[in-house]
Enzyme design. Structure first.
Site, PDB file in Angstrom:
ATOM      1  N   ASP A   1      24.240 -22.991 -69.705  1.00 15.70           N
ATOM      2  CA  ASP A   1      25.229 -21.999 -69.290  1.00 15.70           C
ATOM      3  C   ASP A   1      26.419 -22.684 -68.632  1.00 15.70           C
ATOM      4  O   ASP A   1      26.300 -23.263 -67.554  1.00 15.70           O
ATOM      5  CB  ASP A   1      24.562 -21.026 -68.311  1.00 15.70           C
ATOM      6  CG  ASP A   1      25.468 -19.877 -67.899  1.00 15.70           C
ATOM      7  OD1 ASP A   1      26.557 -19.737 -68.472  1.00 15.70           O
ATOM      8  OD2 ASP A   1      25.075 -19.116 -66.999  1.00 15.70           O
TER       9      ASP A   1
ATOM     10  N   ASP B   1      32.765 -19.092 -70.384  1.00 16.86           N
ATOM     11  CA  ASP B   1      31.384 -18.740 -70.063  1.00 16.86           C
ATOM     12  C   ASP B   1      30.506 -18.628 -71.308  1.00 16.86           C
ATOM     13  O   ASP B   1      30.622 -17.670 -72.070  1.00 16.86           O
ATOM     14  CB  ASP B   1      31.397 -17.408 -69.300  1.00 16.86           C
ATOM     15  CG  ASP B   1      30.023 -17.001 -68.800  1.00 16.86           C
ATOM     16  OD1 ASP B   1      29.115 -17.858 -68.779  1.00 16.86           O
ATOM     17  OD2 ASP B   1      29.859 -15.836 -68.430  1.00 16.86           O
TER      18      ASP B   1
END
Length: 455
Positions: free
Chosen positions: A323, A96
């Site tokens: 992201d 992430d």
């Protein structure tokens, strides 16, 4: 919520935070590689994860190889397998770039009366079984490195040396809590990284299925507790295989500290990162200078300011960032409305209303599968850099054998608040089959089209 965890320690010792400098190469695979999932299920759950991710924003050359897979239908993410402790215990984590903390669920979960931890593929990590586990005290410097941790109120107290550093943080899917520790991590068969600070999580309150049986997260953000920062890496890169490919065969790749260079003759677009806000000491996101979007040859009539990094309220910032932990792309609403209108105009009579059973992705724009070839590419225009072409398959998805729909959403949904409703997020579906190189030393992100399965 943090009070029960003050009683939980990894070990009695406190350890000063240590930064290492190691090169890692991790193989990534889709989480649902282990499951039999339909296309509709994958896309529906990716949509749910994207929505939760939006809500989270409102609260705001050497190598190692580790198998990584797609997190799957309930949380379509890219996941790495690794070993923790000595003797090693197996774990999995979502990769992430939109968060910092490295964390895994721990055997201390059963001590919590608040809520139990979620199911995972491997047994819970047990620090009492590891000779390399160490606790971080609330007075330790490492406890002050991130917004996810709770330093002592009075560091001059001698008792603070025995008080664990509490971890308490929120995500779109809910909250986690535990203590900060350090431990030996091993990625692959011979790539030991020791020590890394991480969250030993004792309680979670997350939406069921959020991590799809992974053990936790590996944050790759800008913050000091991220894997990238702890390794002292000045660069990293990754290449993500498509959601709908054979994920059991076609693995993705993450390189930290020694990223692969450009692949082949495909053009490379390099874009400068936008400098993070000076009043955000725990900055996380990789903001980009997006200035506009084109649909085919038509540039959308959207003001550049809609994508700019800007303060929307005290302590809250909106802008455009990339992201790896968000499945689908979300555009600030003025850009989304312009995109939808222009696509509808160009596709004309090909646009159809999806049947109720095709509503897995909740898209407002669909075509019959036979007309999917009519969907034009998108072009992302960046200031100070160039243009990144987004092929149709990176923002349009087959819902079933008969229908394909757009999988870009508005960030201004009815349940979103500042700053997420004014933020544009480039999700991992739009990043498929693109080699992304994060040059942190020079503040540049590079995009290159690639066949990630052959990397």
């Amino acid at each position: 919520m943090a009070r029960p965890f003050l009683l939980v320690a990894l070990l009695c010792a406190s350890l000063t935070f240590i930064t290492t400098c190691v090169a890692l190469h991790l193989e990534l695979t889709h989480v649902d590689a282990k499951e039999g999932c339909t296309v509709g299920e994958r896309l529906r759950r990716a949509t749910e994860r994207t929505r939760r991710r939006r809500l989270a924003s409102s609260s705001m050359a050497g190598g190692v190889t580790a198998p990584v897979h797609w997190a799957g239908t309930s949380s379509p993410q890219y996941i790495a397998e690794y070993l923790i402790g000595e003797p090693p215990q197996r774990a999995e984590a979502i990769i992430d770039t939109g968060s910092n903390l490295i964390w895994t669920q721990c055997s201390t979960c059963h001590l919590s009366r608040v809520t139990s931890c979620f199911p995972q593929n491997f047994p819970l990590y047990d620090p009492s079984l590891s000779s390399t586990a160490r606790a971080v005290a609330c007075s330790d410097a490492a406890c002050a490195l991130g917004s996810e941790t709770q330093p002592c109120n009075n560091t001059s107290s001698s008792s603070s040396n025995n008080t664990p550093c509490v971890v308490l943080t929120s995500y779109g899917a809910g909250e986690i809590a535990g203590v900060l520790g350090t431990e030996t991590f091993t990625f692959g068969s011979s790539n030991e990284v020791s020590p890394l600070a991480f969250g030993c999580i004792a309680a979670t309150k997350l939406t069921p299925g959020s991590l799809n049986n992974a053990s936790g997260l590996i944050g790759l953000g800008r913050g000091k507790l991220s894997l990238v920062s702890q390794l002292g890496a000045t660069n990293f890169s990754y290449c993500l295989t498509p959601y709908l490919s054979d994920a059991t065969v076609n693995t993705s790749h993450l390189f930290v500290g020694s990223p692969a260079g450009p692949m082949g003759e495909a053009p490379v677009t390099s874009v400068p990162f936008v400098e993070s806000p000076s009043d955000d000491p725990f900055n996380t996101f990789y903001f980009l200078p997006l200035t506009g979007i084109s649909v085919g040859q038509v540039k959308l009539d959207v003001p550049t300011a809609a994508f700019d990094l800007r303060q929307v309220s005290p302590g809250m910032w909106a802008g455009t960032f990339i992201d790896s932990g968000s499945p689908f792309t979300s555009l600030v609403d003025v850009a989304y409305q312009a995109l939808r209108s222009e696509l509808a105009r160009q596709l004309g009579a090909s646009v159809i209303v999806p049947l109720p059973n095709d509503a897995d992705v909740e898209s407002e724009l669909c075509v019959a599968s036979g007309d999917a070839s009519l969907v034009p590419p998108l072009v992302l225009h960046f200031g100070g850099g160039g243009d990144a072409v987004v092929p149709p398959e990176n923002y349009w998805a087959p819902v079933d054998t008969d229908t394909a729909c757009m999988v870009v959403y508005s960030s201004g949904g009815p349940n979103t608040t500042l700053p997420s409703n004014e933020t544009t997020v480039i999700g991992n579906y739009m990043q498929q089959n693109t080699h992304l190189l994060y040059d942190l030393a020079n503040g540049v992100l590079s995009f290159q089209p690639a066949d990630c399965s052959s990397m």
